[in-house]
Design an enzyme around this catalytic site. Sequence first.
Site, PDB file in Angstrom:
ATOM      1  N   TYR A   1      -0.422   5.414  -3.769  1.00 42.86           N
ATOM      2  CA  TYR A   1       0.350   6.445  -3.469  1.00 42.86           C
ATOM      3  C   TYR A   1       0.064   7.828  -3.967  1.00 42.86           C
ATOM      4  O   TYR A   1       0.727   7.227  -5.631  1.00 42.86           O
ATOM      5  CB  TYR A   1       0.690   6.725  -2.495  1.00 42.86           C
ATOM      6  CG  TYR A   1       0.670   8.519  -1.348  1.00 42.86           C
ATOM      7  CD1 TYR A   1      -0.626   8.539  -1.096  1.00 42.86           C
ATOM      8  CD2 TYR A   1       1.334   9.291  -2.299  1.00 42.86           C
ATOM      9  CE1 TYR A   1      -0.871  10.103   0.038  1.00 42.86           C
ATOM     10  CE2 TYR A   1       0.034  10.913  -1.491  1.00 42.86           C
ATOM     11  CZ  TYR A   1      -0.137  10.680   0.241  1.00 42.86           C
ATOM     12  OH  TYR A   1      -1.099  11.596   0.278  1.00 42.86           O
TER      13      TYR A   1
ATOM     14  N   ILE B   1       0.805  -1.442   0.059  1.00 41.94           N
ATOM     15  CA  ILE B   1      -0.230   0.091  -0.260  1.00 41.94           C
ATOM     16  C   ILE B   1       1.269   1.529  -0.274  1.00 41.94           C
ATOM     17  O   ILE B   1       1.829   1.335   0.748  1.00 41.94           O
ATOM     18  CB  ILE B   1      -0.770  -0.152   0.948  1.00 41.94           C
ATOM     19  CG1 ILE B   1      -2.236   0.888   1.458  1.00 41.94           C
ATOM     20  CG2 ILE B   1      -0.174   0.268   2.946  1.00 41.94           C
ATOM     21  CD1 ILE B   1      -3.543   1.055   2.006  1.00 41.94           C
ATOM     22  N   CYS B   2       0.274   2.702  -0.288  1.00 38.06           N
ATOM     23  CA  CYS B   2       0.794   3.686   0.051  1.00 38.06           C
ATOM     24  C   CYS B   2       2.099   3.672  -1.232  1.00 38.06           C
ATOM     25  O   CYS B   2       1.977   2.957  -2.621  1.00 38.06           O
ATOM     26  CB  CYS B   2       1.316   3.760   0.955  1.00 38.06           C
ATOM     27  SG  CYS B   2       1.688   6.053   1.507  1.00 38.06           S
ATOM     28  N   CYS B   3       3.441   3.651  -1.196  1.00 36.71           N
ATOM     29  CA  CYS B   3       4.318   3.829  -2.209  1.00 36.71           C
ATOM     30  C   CYS B   3       4.959   2.532  -1.942  1.00 36.71           C
ATOM     31  O   CYS B   3       6.498   2.834  -2.722  1.00 36.71           O
ATOM     32  CB  CYS B   3       5.794   5.036  -1.343  1.00 36.71           C
ATOM     33  SG  CYS B   3       6.328   4.513   0.625  1.00 36.71           S
TER      34      CYS B   3
END
Length: 391
Positions: free
Chosen positions: A128, A106-108
């Site tokens: 992200y 998730i995210c970066c």
Amino acid sequence: MAPSTKTVLIPIAHGTEPLEAVAMITTLRRGGADVTVASVETQVGVDACHGIKMVADTLLSDITDSIFDLIVLPGGLPGGETLKNCKPLENMVKKQDTDGRLNAAICCAPALALGTWGLLQGKKATGYPVFMEKLAATCATAVESRVQIDGRIVTSRGPGTTIEFSLTLVEQLYGKEKADEVSSILLVRPNPGEEYTFTELNKTEWLFEDTPQILVPIAEDSEETEAIALADILRRAKANVVIAAIGDSLEVVGSCKAKLVADVLLDEVAEKSFDLIVLPGGNGAQRFASCETLVNMLKKQAEANKPYGGICKSPVYVFEPNGLLKDKKATTHPRVSNMLSDQSHIEDRVVVDGNVITSRAPGTAMEFSLAIVEKFYGREKALQLAKATLV
């Protein structure tokens, strides 16, 4: 451990996004998974983002030969870079892929870790927003889905999508029925991505000098996602948040056995003045109720007409018995809502009545936190944070 129990590895590092890590840990454990939180650092304690401290179950270096049904990477910086540069973790994730088992990020982390390691070639993936260009260079198609499944890889976008992401992983491991069961306990947003709202009665201006001083108590069995959402979001807003432990230890084990570390003991700040005292829920609410120091602080807060709030079980176990909801509308977790004397607003996700704010469950914790930001800083600031965290 039952034969049907699925095993999950969640690695963490200094600079890991704590709300993502904690929401994944707690949601997957609620789903029945045996979750191992492993530090890629040389010690189990890590300094996550926003000044939040976490304690892993073990060091990654001690379990590199272990097999997991799922490995899931949280984001945050510099944590995501540290995970990317951890060769033992890279080897484990690549073997996971080769053996046909689940990987998620998730995210970066989709761009920095999975993409850099070559695991997204030919795949659709998300991440992200500021990492989408980097992600696009490592996968077949970068998409803006809140959660994306492609084969045995699942990716997602940021703090505000973490519970949806984690429920998807529960479904991958245990099926839709189990995921729906967990979702109903968490009270996941019915309209994720839409502008958050809350119910407000007897509108009152919440005042502070220079910077809001906010106390977030935690205790054994406090609901971890609720506690961390408050600290994470309010510190992003630049409020001064003090996490204070009930008892004689800074380290607290939450309701889903995630290990958190407070900034101070509550007794150390008992005489200090706060612009807001706000309580997470979980079974830790009963410990709050039996803490005379905290109850007295809350009563003084109410007498001074200063804001206080609680989520999940705290309105019922702490506020109601101590007269802190007298002539106030409030909400709480549906499992205990029958204990509220006034049940007129129990279906509302967040309720503000004058200086009192209440909410329902882990799935409403970010809306709860954003409503607090709005009361102190205004809606524009809260909406900026909502966008940044992908609520």
